[in-house]
Design a protein around this motif. Structure first.
Motif, PDB file in Angstrom:
ATOM      1  N   MET A   1       0.834  -1.206   0.000  1.00  0.00           N
ATOM      2  CA  MET A   1       0.000   0.000   0.000  1.00  0.00           C
ATOM      3  C   MET A   1       0.864   1.250   0.000  1.00  0.00           C
ATOM      4  N   ASP A   2       0.603   2.151  -0.925  1.00  0.00           N
ATOM      5  CA  ASP A   2       1.237   3.470  -0.922  1.00  0.00           C
ATOM      6  C   ASP A   2       0.459   4.333   0.067  1.00  0.00           C
ATOM      7  N   ARG A   3       1.062   4.620   1.208  1.00  0.00           N
ATOM      8  CA  ARG A   3       0.336   5.287   2.288  1.00  0.00           C
ATOM      9  C   ARG A   3      -0.188   6.665   1.860  1.00  0.00           C
ATOM     10  N   MET A   4       0.630   7.450   1.182  1.00  0.00           N
ATOM     11  CA  MET A   4       0.207   8.787   0.783  1.00  0.00           C
ATOM     12  C   MET A   4      -0.955   8.718  -0.204  1.00  0.00           C
ATOM     13  N   THR A   5      -0.887   7.792  -1.148  1.00  0.00           N
ATOM     14  CA  THR A   5      -1.982   7.637  -2.110  1.00  0.00           C
ATOM     15  C   THR A   5      -3.262   7.225  -1.392  1.00  0.00           C
ATOM     16  N   ALA A   6      -3.147   6.299  -0.458  1.00  0.00           N
ATOM     17  CA  ALA A   6      -4.321   5.817   0.264  1.00  0.00           C
ATOM     18  C   ALA A   6      -4.964   6.938   1.072  1.00  0.00           C
ATOM     19  N   LEU A   7      -4.148   7.766   1.729  1.00  0.00           N
ATOM     20  CA  LEU A   7      -4.697   8.884   2.497  1.00  0.00           C
ATOM     21  C   LEU A   7      -5.375   9.907   1.584  1.00  0.00           C
ATOM     22  N   THR A   8      -4.752  10.168   0.439  1.00  0.00           N
ATOM     23  CA  THR A   8      -5.340  11.109  -0.514  1.00  0.00           C
ATOM     24  C   THR A   8      -6.665  10.584  -1.056  1.00  0.00           C
ATOM     25  N   VAL A   9      -6.708   9.295  -1.358  1.00  0.00           N
ATOM     26  CA  VAL A   9      -7.945   8.681  -1.840  1.00  0.00           C
ATOM     27  C   VAL A   9      -9.023   8.769  -0.768  1.00  0.00           C
ATOM     28  N   PHE A  10      -8.681   8.425   0.458  1.00  0.00           N
ATOM     29  CA  PHE A  10      -9.647   8.474   1.558  1.00  0.00           C
ATOM     30  C   PHE A  10     -10.215   9.877   1.718  1.00  0.00           C
ATOM     31  N   ARG A  11      -9.359  10.885   1.692  1.00  0.00           N
ATOM     32  CA  ARG A  11      -9.829  12.263   1.840  1.00  0.00           C
ATOM     33  C   ARG A  11     -10.780  12.654   0.716  1.00  0.00           C
ATOM     34  N   ASN A  12     -10.428  12.318  -0.517  1.00  0.00           N
ATOM     35  CA  ASN A  12     -11.265  12.694  -1.646  1.00  0.00           C
ATOM     36  C   ASN A  12     -12.606  11.978  -1.623  1.00  0.00           C
ATOM     37  N   VAL A  13     -12.609  10.718  -1.229  1.00  0.00           N
ATOM     38  CA  VAL A  13     -13.864   9.978  -1.135  1.00  0.00           C
ATOM     39  C   VAL A  13     -14.810  10.667  -0.152  1.00  0.00           C
ATOM     40  N   VAL A  14     -14.268  11.071   0.997  1.00  0.00           N
ATOM     41  CA  VAL A  14     -15.099  11.708   2.017  1.00  0.00           C
ATOM     42  C   VAL A  14     -15.567  13.088   1.564  1.00  0.00           C
ATOM     43  N   GLU A  15     -14.658  13.905   1.028  1.00  0.00           N
ATOM     44  CA  GLU A  15     -15.007  15.272   0.652  1.00  0.00           C
ATOM     45  C   GLU A  15     -15.986  15.319  -0.521  1.00  0.00           C
ATOM     46  N   LEU A  16     -15.836  14.374  -1.457  1.00  0.00           N
ATOM     47  CA  LEU A  16     -16.713  14.365  -2.623  1.00  0.00           C
ATOM     48  C   LEU A  16     -17.974  13.552  -2.404  1.00  0.00           C
ATOM     49  N   GLY A  17     -17.976  12.735  -1.371  1.00  0.00           N
ATOM     50  CA  GLY A  17     -19.185  12.012  -1.018  1.00  0.00           C
ATOM     51  C   GLY A  17     -19.436  10.736  -1.770  1.00  0.00           C
ATOM     52  N   GLY A  27      -8.350  10.537 -11.229  1.00  0.00           N
ATOM     53  CA  GLY A  27      -7.918   9.836 -12.435  1.00  0.00           C
ATOM     54  C   GLY A  27      -7.549   8.388 -12.185  1.00  0.00           C
ATOM     55  N   LEU A  28      -8.131   7.787 -11.148  1.00  0.00           N
ATOM     56  CA  LEU A  28      -7.899   6.379 -10.836  1.00  0.00           C
ATOM     57  C   LEU A  28      -9.166   5.582 -11.131  1.00  0.00           C
ATOM     58  N   SER A  29      -8.993   4.306 -11.365  1.00  0.00           N
ATOM     59  CA  SER A  29     -10.151   3.462 -11.626  1.00  0.00           C
ATOM     60  C   SER A  29     -10.963   3.281 -10.350  1.00  0.00           C
ATOM     61  N   PRO A  30     -12.274   3.006 -10.469  1.00  0.00           N
ATOM     62  CA  PRO A  30     -13.081   2.738  -9.271  1.00  0.00           C
ATOM     63  C   PRO A  30     -12.520   1.596  -8.435  1.00  0.00           C
ATOM     64  N   ALA A  31     -11.956   0.584  -9.108  1.00  0.00           N
ATOM     65  CA  ALA A  31     -11.372  -0.539  -8.377  1.00  0.00           C
ATOM     66  C   ALA A  31     -10.172  -0.091  -7.551  1.00  0.00           C
ATOM     67  N   ALA A  32      -9.357   0.813  -8.108  1.00  0.00           N
ATOM     68  CA  ALA A  32      -8.185   1.306  -7.381  1.00  0.00           C
ATOM     69  C   ALA A  32      -8.603   2.154  -6.181  1.00  0.00           C
ATOM     70  N   ILE A  33      -9.671   2.940  -6.334  1.00  0.00           N
ATOM     71  CA  ILE A  33     -10.175   3.743  -5.224  1.00  0.00           C
ATOM     72  C   ILE A  33     -10.621   2.829  -4.087  1.00  0.00           C
ATOM     73  N   SER A  34     -11.418   1.822  -4.425  1.00  0.00           N
ATOM     74  CA  SER A  34     -11.922   0.890  -3.410  1.00  0.00           C
ATOM     75  C   SER A  34     -10.780   0.126  -2.748  1.00  0.00           C
ATOM     76  N   LYS A  35      -9.801  -0.276  -3.548  1.00  0.00           N
ATOM     77  CA  LYS A  35      -8.668  -1.042  -3.015  1.00  0.00           C
ATOM     78  C   LYS A  35      -7.862  -0.204  -2.015  1.00  0.00           C
ATOM     79  N   ASN A  36      -7.631   1.068  -2.338  1.00  0.00           N
ATOM     80  CA  ASN A  36      -6.856   1.922  -1.435  1.00  0.00           C
ATOM     81  C   ASN A  36      -7.557   2.117  -0.097  1.00  0.00           C
ATOM     82  N   VAL A  37      -8.870   2.318  -0.144  1.00  0.00           N
ATOM     83  CA  VAL A  37      -9.608   2.496   1.108  1.00  0.00           C
ATOM     84  C   VAL A  37      -9.590   1.205   1.916  1.00  0.00           C
ATOM     85  N   SER A  38      -9.790   0.064   1.244  1.00  0.00           N
ATOM     86  CA  SER A  38      -9.788  -1.224   1.943  1.00  0.00           C
ATOM     87  C   SER A  38      -8.431  -1.514   2.564  1.00  0.00           C
ATOM     88  N   GLU A  39      -7.349  -1.238   1.843  1.00  0.00           N
ATOM     89  CA  GLU A  39      -6.013  -1.487   2.373  1.00  0.00           C
ATOM     90  C   GLU A  39      -5.703  -0.564   3.549  1.00  0.00           C
TER      91      GLU A  39
END
Length: 295
Positions: A1-17, A27-39
């Motif tokens: 897991m890339d920690r910085m990417t995962a934190l950035t993904v988590f923040r964007n998911v929350v802020e954008l809803g 610019g990431l696939s939906p699967a990559a977004i879900s994977k980062n949050v899960s990891e």
């Protein structure tokens, strides 16, 4: 897991809803977004987001974690920005959304001067009267005209106050008469600017009282330039920002009406996402807007 990417993904998911909006923004696939949050959840051994096929919500732990993540990422962005500012060379792509009419009338001829002054900046200027979602659509700045700016979590910087004038062509007034009181507008063909906060009701002040008058007419349009053209053609009467018709009034093509009464003003704002540190390309463009609108 890339920690910085995962934190950035988590923040964007929350802020954008939503996961889908974060996917588009980053610019990431939906699967990559879900994977980062899960990891990230697996790394922390705690669920951060409750999610179903239709909605998502933060858990109590997720709410606490989100507040600290935002602070940490903003601190890092500020540190990066300080270094960029120290270089004293504003650069990069600047994406701006602005209403068409005010840009064409007051700003577009000055844009080349701004770009010549800052050769490292590239400008993507979108002329669109709709209210864009800055974060979701990736804009750095948007210009908005309103007499009651909504609380959107954005930072707003006032650029100008746009006074309005009620006017019509001499030919229209000769045919239909000149209103003596705001209430007389009920008998007139009122050209409506459909994007205004007051598309169906105009408000006037004369120092002693306020008159709010419901208006109607045969022509409703989403462009102030089209309103001006209809006025000059003698088709009706309308309230319009004075800067758009100043030359027409000066040459006699249009005549001010009810000059003892003042229509509502509209304030023009530059809005941008909330950040404690503004990157240099945004800062210099804000300064440019202030200088041009106050000229």
């Amino acid at each position: 897991m890339d920690r910085m990417t995962a934190l950035t993904v988590f923040r964007n998911v929350v802020e954008l809803g939503s996961f889908a909006a974060a996917s588009r923004q980053l610019g990431l696939s939906p699967a990559a977004i879900s994977k980062n949050v899960s990891e990230l959840e697996a790394h922390l051994s705690v669920r951060l987001i409750n999610r179903t096929t239709r909605r998502m919500s933060l858990t109590e732990a997720g709410t606490l974690y989100f507040e600290r993540v935002v602070q940490a990422l903003d601190d890092l962005a500020e540190a990066d920005g300080i270094l960029q500012a120290a270089q004293n060379t504003p650069s990069g792509l600047l994406r701006v959304s602005a209403p068409m009419t005010v840009t064409l009338v007051r700003l577009s001829d000055a844009i080349p001067k701004f770009l010549l002054r800052y050769p490292e900046i590239s400008l993507d200027l979108r002329l669109d009267d709709r209210r864009v979602n800055l974060v979701e659509e990736g804009f750095d700045i948007a210009l908005r005209g309103s007499d009651n700016l909504e609380d959107s979590g954005l930072i707003a910087r006032k650029l100008a106050t746009m006074d309005h004038v009620l006017c019509a062509a001499p030919s229209y007034l000769e045919t239909h008469g000149r209103p003596q009181q705001p209430e007389d507008l009920a008998q007139h063909n009122c050209i409506q600017f459909s994007l205004s906060d007051h598309a169906t009701k105009w408000t006037f002040h004369n120092g002693k009282r306020t008159a709010s008058v419901p208006i109607s007419g045969r022509y409703k349009v989403s462009s102030s330039l089209a309103v001006r053209d209809a006025l000059c053609a003698g088709f009706g009467i309308s309230v319009i920002p004075r800067m758009y018709v100043a030359q027409d009034i000066a040459t006699g093509r249009l005549c001010p009406v009810l000059q003892d009464w003042t229509p509502n003003e509209t304030s023009l704002y530059a809005v941008y996402p909330s950040r404690r540190f503004i990157v240099s390309k945004v800062r210099v463009f804000l300064d440019f807007l202030v200088d041009e609108m106050s000229a």
